[in-house]
Design an enzyme around this catalytic site. Structure first.
Site, short mmCIF file in Angstrom:
data_model
loop_
_atom_site.label_atom_id
_atom_site.label_comp_id
_atom_site.label_asym_id
_atom_site.label_seq_id
_atom_site.Cartn_x
_atom_site.Cartn_y
_atom_site.Cartn_z
N LYS A 1 12.03 -12.59 0.29
CA LYS A 1 12.31 -13.69 1.22
C LYS A 1 12.43 -14.99 0.44
CE LYS A 1 10.46 -15.69 5.56
NZ LYS A 1 9.32 -15.67 6.49
N SER B 1 10.64 -15.14 11.31
CA SER B 1 11.53 -15.86 10.42
C SER B 1 12.06 -15.02 9.26
CB SER B 1 10.79 -17.06 9.84
OG SER B 1 9.71 -16.63 9.03
N SER C 1 6.13 -13.36 11.74
CA SER C 1 7.41 -13.41 11.04
C SER C 1 7.77 -12.18 10.22
CB SER C 1 7.48 -14.64 10.14
OG SER C 1 7.79 -15.78 10.91
#
Ligand SMILES: [Zn+2]
Lengths: 471, 462
Positions: free
Chosen positions: B70, B145, B169
């Site tokens: 990420k 997210s 997330s």
């Protein structure tokens, strides 16, 4: 209008004498080229996390113990937020609700000044305004500070000055702060207000920021008291504001551009768990606490030093320790050791922060002083030998022998010299015997001269007096 | 393609380089826009290095398996944008601890994945560089997210990826994309090098095509880190070692109130998951957790408060975007105006939550609610080993559906924020479909009992 008394509180930012910063491994050494002692943590880089420096926590607790504070067993770090280029994260890591040290006191002469707290925080970076530019040196950013806040219990500028001197000495003695004012290791802000004598409430206080010497703190407070008296005396009111000391005009001046009432939005720093301290740890630090300056001062007075001697020898922990070490290694009385160190040695001691360069080791000086104390050499010879020790690094005994400075103690030899002097000066002998006993000094002097200073003056005097007695 | 299959292939003579090329070919032109950076030359150079290390006899547990990261995790020498204009060109000067550990274990770091700006969002639509789409239905969001990390695993590009979970997330995008994800216990995985959103909640966690992939990555990244003061100072038990242990004898609490709150087909799929656990030997009990109704509002005060503070460092002074103004204050304002709408909304909310005169009603009260929720979980876990509930109330929603309604968007986190507030380990596993879209079941475990979750996740996947 009734008489006004000043109410003074001091906030000291003392840099903890750690090798590295409060939350990263960068060195704290002063004077390095700008931005060479920095890393992602102290520059507030994305993703960087603070890791508390255990040495800083130990030093903070030791300071708290020396100042009689209550040591927080679950003290916490908080974030204090404001935007400024010297604050890379947009917040300073400090302590609000649960400081590491609460309460405490400092004895200043006859008075005991209460403390609010002594908490840990990280220093801001140093910004420098050059023309329209602001340059920031982050070497200082993140250096550990102990903010020591006194209660508003100081009642005169002189007392404030004495408080600062004593606080600095205590922190230096326990090795927590290097006391270096020029390098900003020990900084002071003063709060001052006036109120009618006998009043229990406080007047509007003014903060005087960053005064960089103890004398200037006193002068700034004196000037500020005078200014506030004029304001109040003419029916005006004192503004709550921050002022700075202007050395050239010897006045305090209002600092421009300070925000009205800052909201620092304190909250517990979620990156840092509570500082866990065990009783055993705290007690171990308490047990290892060296003798504090006030106790040492009393001990020295008991040992026969004057208040003045004790003050001079105690002004730096290294000289104090040196004096104690010499006393311990020598048979000479403390007062005599103090005299010799003050007159001969102090001028040779150079200090730099907590470090001191000593001219000769304590046991070497003790060896010399013992020769003096045992009358093996006399005072003038001791001074000469000390000078040679400093220059050549040799021991006192070896130098005394090499220079032939040992006093003549053989009674027979001294008696022969005395007889020779008396025979050479019959007139003076007659005068002495007629009652002018002060002439004894003359005879001793002559013998000393003949022996090139080696004869023991006491022995010479005793033998001369015996020989001069009427037969 | 699982990590185990990759390891077997490399052991059978395949090179990391050829497998990296195959993975890059699978991604192609990244139709789901899962990646913010994927540098073919870099990845192939790294693959060759891994081949050289293997040839030199080095033992590399991950044997060059491609793992996507990420883009809020620092990877030395690569851009780490956090999905934000403010860090668009920022190159991380150091590796996050988890990245360091993956490197050491021989992972092939395979690109940086898309996310909601600074991990703030539930759909990856808040990325300054455009949204990621759901590989299961490109008209839908992948969740957020960590949408990019979930999507790339769901698309079969890579076996595993890393995300970060602050209020759901990793779990919610795993549910929306139909993959496995684990949010470890707070403190189990180092946060060093994870660009902070809300420090007391953030936790790095893996996505995997299989539970074994999750376990393999977890074992590499979990464990104490002296570089993170909030990292737990105790070794992490191995997740690989509990694979195959099953759930016989475990007591699993079904959080009835959450099932009732979820869409009926979602609840039905979770009921099905409960039955599978029961038939594998677990005992089911219906439980209620007190104060769960406080979680969402507490979360949306605490997380923005910490975020507002964490994001104050982005001032344009030292790194990242700087928009010059006439003076310092204007430079700050102009630079920080480049944050996206949602980030600005949370900074404002968080600043308010901490402001004098409001903090007692906002931040302090939310912290008290958080404590109450922690206690409620503690007491429930006296009677059960795990909790089962839906990961999200619905399946993946359509792109654009909630972008103008932040409160509706926040509601997508209603089932995931409680475990975040309590710092408990939680996971999401695909347990069924509604109209072709995956449904995720969430498991929540006791503090530091992450591996118990892994046992149940494995049963759910079988
Ligand atoms: Zn540093």
């Amino acid at each position: 209008m009734s008489a006004l008394e000043p109410v003074i509180g001091l906030e000291v930012h003392a840099q903890l004498a750690t090798r590295t910063k409060l939350f990263c491994g960068c060195e704290t050494r002063y004077g390095a080229p700008p931005n060479t002692q920095v890393c992602p943590i102290c520059l507030g880089y994305p993703g960087a996390l603070p890791v508390p420096n255990e040495q800083a926590i130990e030093l903070a607790v030791r300071a708290g113990l020396a100042l009689g504070c209550t040591i927080g067993r679950a003290s916490r770090f908080d974030r204090k937020s404001y935007f400024y280029p010297d604050l890379p994260k947009g917040y300073q890591i400090s302590q609000l609700d649960l400081p590491i040290n609460e309460g405490g006191e400092l004895r200043v002469g006859e008075r005991v000044i209460g403390l609010e707290r002594a908490h840990l925080e990280e220093d801001a970076a140093k910004s420098q305004h050059v023309g329209s530019q602001t340059r920031v040196d982050f070497n200082r950013g993140g250096v550990p500070l102990l903010e020591i806040v006194s209660k508003p219990e100081l009642r005169s500028p002189a007392e404030a000055e004495a408080y600062l001197r004593e606080l600095r000495l205590v922190l230096m003695t326990i090795g927590v702060n290097d006391g270096n004012l020029e390098e900003g290791s020990f900084r002071c802000d003063a709060n001052i207000s006036l109120r009618p004598v006998g009043s229990e409430t406080f007047g509007t206080r003014v903060e005087i920021k960053n005064v960089n010497s103890f004398r200037f703190v006193r002068l700034a407070l004196e000037a500020e008291i005078a200014r506030q008296k004029v304001v109040l005396g003419s029916g005006g009111t004192v503004e709550r504001e921050t002022r700075s000391w202007d050395e050239s005009s010897q006045k305090t001046v209002a600092m421009r551009g300070k925000e009205a009432a800052a909201d620092y939005r304190y909250f517990p720093d979620p990156d840092l768990p509570a500082i866990a301290l065990t009783d055993a740890q705290v007690e171990a630090w308490r047990d290892a606490m060296p003798e504090l300056p006030a106790a040492r001062h009393r001990r020295w007075l008991d040992a026969g030093l004057t208040d003045y001697d004790a003050g001079v020898l105690g002004q730096h922990p290294a000289t104090a320790a040196y004096f104690d070490a010499v006393c311990a290694a020598s048979a000479m009385s403390a007062k005599k050791v103090a005299n010799f160190i003050q007159s001969e040695v102090l001028g040779h001691i150079a200090t730099d922060g907590l470090d001191a360069t000593l001219p000769v080791p304590a046991d070497a000086l003790a060896e010399l002083l013992d020769l003096l104390d045992a009358d093996t050499i006399h005072g003038q010879a001791a001074k000469k030998v000390f000078g040679l020790m400093v220059e050549e690094g040799l021991g006192a005994k070896a130098l005394v022998q090499r220079e032939g400075l040992a006093q003549e103690t053989d009674e027979g030899a001294i008696e022969a010299s005395v007889r020779a002097v008396l025979e050479a000066h019959p007139d003076q002998v007659a005068q002495y015997r007629e009652g002018k006993t002060k002439m004894i000094g003359f005879f001793v002097g002559q013998v000393m001269k003949a022996s090139k200073g080696k004869a023991n003056p006491k022995a010479v005097k005793a033998i001369a007096e015996r020989l001069l007695e009427p037969n | 393609m699982t990590i185990a299959e990759h390891i077997a292939a490399v052991a059978g003579g395949a090179s990391v380089r050829e497998r990296a090329e195959a993975a890059l070919d699978r991604v192609g032109d990244d139709p789901h826009r899962a990646f913010l950076s994927l540098d073919r030359d870099w990845i192939l150079a790294d693959a060759e290095q891994l081949d050289a290390r293997l040839a030199a006899g080095e033992s590399l547990p991950l044997a060059g398996a491609p793992i996507a990261i990420k883009d809020n995790l620092c990877q030395r020498g690569t851009r780490t944008t956090c999905g934000s204009r403010l860090l668009e060109d920022w190159v991380a000067p150091y590796d996050a601890t988890v990245v360091e550990r993956l490197r050491a274990a021989g992972a092939l770091l395979f690109g940086k994945t898309n996310l909601d700006e600074f991990a703030m969002g539930s759909s990856t639509e808040n990325s300054a560089f455009g949204p990621t789409s759901n590989p299961r239905d490109p008209s839908r969001v992948p969740g957020g997210s960590s949408g990019g990390s979930a999507a790339t695993v769901a698309a079969g590009h890579v076996a595993a990826s890393l995300g970060s979970d602050t209020g759901g997330s990793v779990r919610q995008p795993a549910a929306y994309c139909g993959v496995h994800a684990l949010k470890p216990t707070y403190g189990r995985v180092s946060r060093r090098g994870l660009v902070a959103f809300a420090s007391s909640l953030d936790q790095v966690g893996p996505f995997g095509a299989t539970v074994a992939d999750i376990a393999q990555v977890y074992d590499v990244i979990a464990g104490p880190d002296a570089g993170d003061a909030t990292s737990a100072d105790q070794p992490a038990p191995s997740a690989m070692e509990v694979l195959g242990a099953g759930v016989a004898g475990l007591r699993i609490g079904v959080v009835r109130s959450c099932l009732e709150q979820a869409d009926a087909p979602v609840a039905a799929a979770v009921e099905g998951a409960a039955e599978r656990l029961e038939s594998a030997g677990a005992t089911l009990v219906d439980v209620g957790v007190e104060h769960l109704d406080l979680a969402l509002s507490a979360y949306y005060l605490i997380a923005p408060a910490e975020a507002a503070s964490n994001l104050s460092r982005f001032d344009g002074a030292r790194y990242g975007l700087r928009v010059e103004g006439r003076d310092l204050a204007e430079t700050y304002r102009a630079t920080r105006a480049r944050f996206g709408r949602e980030v600005i909304r949370r900074i404002v909310l968080g600043t308010y939550a901490l402001s004098e005169g409001y903090a007692d009603e906002a931040y302090v009260r939310a912290s008290r609610a958080r404590t109450a929720i922690c206690r409620a979980f503690d007491s429930v876990f006296e009677g059960v080993d795990l909790l089962l509930l839906p990961t999200a109330p619905t399946v993946a929603f359509a792109l654009g559906e909630k972008t103008d309604d932040p409160v509706a968007m926040y509601a997508a986190d209603v089932f995931t924020v409680p475990a975040s507030l309590a710092g408990l380990p939680a996971s999401s596993s695909p347990v069924g479909e509604v109209d072709g879209l995956p449904v995720g079941a969430q498991l929540i475990g006791r503090r530091f009992e992450d591996t118990t979750l892994v046992r149940a996740m494995e049963v759910l996947s079988s």
